[in-house]
Design an enzyme around this catalytic site. Sequence first.
Site, PDB file in Angstrom:
ATOM      1  N   SER A  43       0.823  -1.221   0.000  1.00 50.57           N
ATOM      2  CA  SER A  43       0.000   0.000   0.000  1.00 50.57           C
ATOM      3  C   SER A  43       0.856   1.270   0.000  1.00 50.57           C
ATOM      4  O   SER A  43       1.818   1.400   0.763  1.00 50.57           O
ATOM      5  CB  SER A  43      -0.922   0.025   1.208  1.00 50.57           C
ATOM      6  OG  SER A  43      -1.816  -1.053   1.172  1.00 50.57           O
TER       7      SER A  43
ATOM      8  N   ALA B 180       2.702  -5.899  12.843  1.00 45.45           N
ATOM      9  CA  ALA B 180       2.366  -4.475  12.894  1.00 45.45           C
ATOM     10  C   ALA B 180       3.545  -3.769  12.244  1.00 45.45           C
ATOM     11  O   ALA B 180       4.472  -3.300  12.914  1.00 45.45           O
ATOM     12  CB  ALA B 180       2.162  -3.997  14.314  1.00 45.45           C
TER      13      ALA B 180
ATOM     14  N   CYS C  56      -6.550  -1.467   7.206  1.00 48.68           N
ATOM     15  CA  CYS C  56      -5.305  -1.744   7.939  1.00 48.68           C
ATOM     16  C   CYS C  56      -5.506  -1.568   9.444  1.00 48.68           C
ATOM     17  O   CYS C  56      -5.927  -0.502   9.881  1.00 48.68           O
ATOM     18  CB  CYS C  56      -4.186  -0.812   7.483  1.00 48.68           C
ATOM     19  SG  CYS C  56      -2.718  -1.030   8.505  1.00 48.68           S
TER      20      CYS C  56
ATOM     21  N   GLY D 163      -5.114 -16.807   4.938  1.00 45.47           N
ATOM     22  CA  GLY D 163      -4.682 -18.137   5.356  1.00 45.47           C
ATOM     23  C   GLY D 163      -4.652 -19.193   4.268  1.00 45.47           C
ATOM     24  O   GLY D 163      -4.467 -20.378   4.566  1.00 45.47           O
TER      25      GLY D 163
HETATM   26  C1  DHB Z   1       0.051  -2.935   7.226  1.00 41.34           C
HETATM   27  C2  DHB Z   1      -0.730  -3.971   7.670  1.00 41.34           C
HETATM   28  C3  DHB Z   1      -1.933  -4.242   7.030  1.00 41.34           C
HETATM   29  O1  DHB Z   1      -2.758  -5.255   7.408  1.00 41.34           O
HETATM   30  C4  DHB Z   1      -2.310  -3.468   5.948  1.00 41.34           C
HETATM   31  O2  DHB Z   1      -3.470  -3.706   5.354  1.00 41.34           O
HETATM   32  C5  DHB Z   1      -1.514  -2.435   5.503  1.00 41.34           C
HETATM   33  C6  DHB Z   1      -0.316  -2.177   6.147  1.00 41.34           C
HETATM   34  C7  DHB Z   1       1.303  -2.601   7.917  1.00 41.34           C
HETATM   35  O3  DHB Z   1       1.380  -2.791   9.146  1.00 41.34           O
HETATM   36  O4  DHB Z   1       2.237  -2.074   7.271  1.00 41.34           O
END
Ligand code: DHB
Length: 301
Positions: free
Chosen positions: A43, A67, A125, A240
Amino acid sequence: MAIQFLGKTLKNPMVLASGILGNSKDILERIHENGCGLVTMKSIGPEPRDGHKNPTVIDLGHGMINAVGLPSPGYLNMENEWRDLEKRDFPLIASVYGGSVKEYQMVAEFVSSKNPDFIEINISCPNSEKHGMIFGINPQSSHDVVSAVKKVINVPLIVKLTPQAPDIGDIARTCEDAGADAICAINTVGPGMVIDIEARTPVLAFKKGGLSGPMIKPVAVRCVFDIYKAVDIPIIGLGGITTGEDAIEIMMAGASLVGIGSAVRYRGIDIFQTVADEMEAWLSDHHCSHEDITGAAHKEG
Ligand code: DHB
């Protein structure tokens, strides 16, 4: 086993999930060469961001918790990546996040000018207070962000949803009404937490993180099932998925394409061709096609 998706021909229904292997053309191309029909970028956000401190990802054996914290160079600082990616010969989803409707719109409009095949907006996210998830758990916010982005892009729009939504079918229907061309589900589950009992402290630097891998598959299958009931647009099902039988299962819930993320760690980058072959073998043993199995679990209403 070529497949049509929103006007493009993909060599198979396998999709690389966002955030797994970054944004460099070389690696994304390698994934495509190794049997993945459609690859998704990590992203892209409005500003440069470092992400969270380490540790950011922990393998729990039955899945992972992460995270990472949305690290991004910022949408205006990716000229090298785009220069290479614009010369690609494989289908690409660019993923976008923001902290407001305006930010999603600004980033998506710019990214659209770089000619990805599809744009995914990540409204799910869990790893930032202000980005993402907040839009994906509320129908009105989902509608606002999808309709705003849809106005400024010229490629099909995919919306990535969170299992945290109280009614994911309702959110998906709202996104469809607002102009989404497809749904991608699910993002990570949680947030969860893992504590080191000797150190008496959460293991992740950000303390909480999203769960992925085999332990979340039943949540993903249920979410895709609910979304399929609610919308007519196609679904990319993920969460998964590790084997051909997992892929068949999520297709039976309603997915047209199948995403793989964490399982790249468990089975290596050849996993895309391996799972595609395993699916193909299952379909041939059962004398049926992809089209026969998408949504097949809905037969009894
Ligand atoms: C992150 C985690 C996610 O689940 C997501 O959709 C986008 C970014 C992250 O922690 O970078």
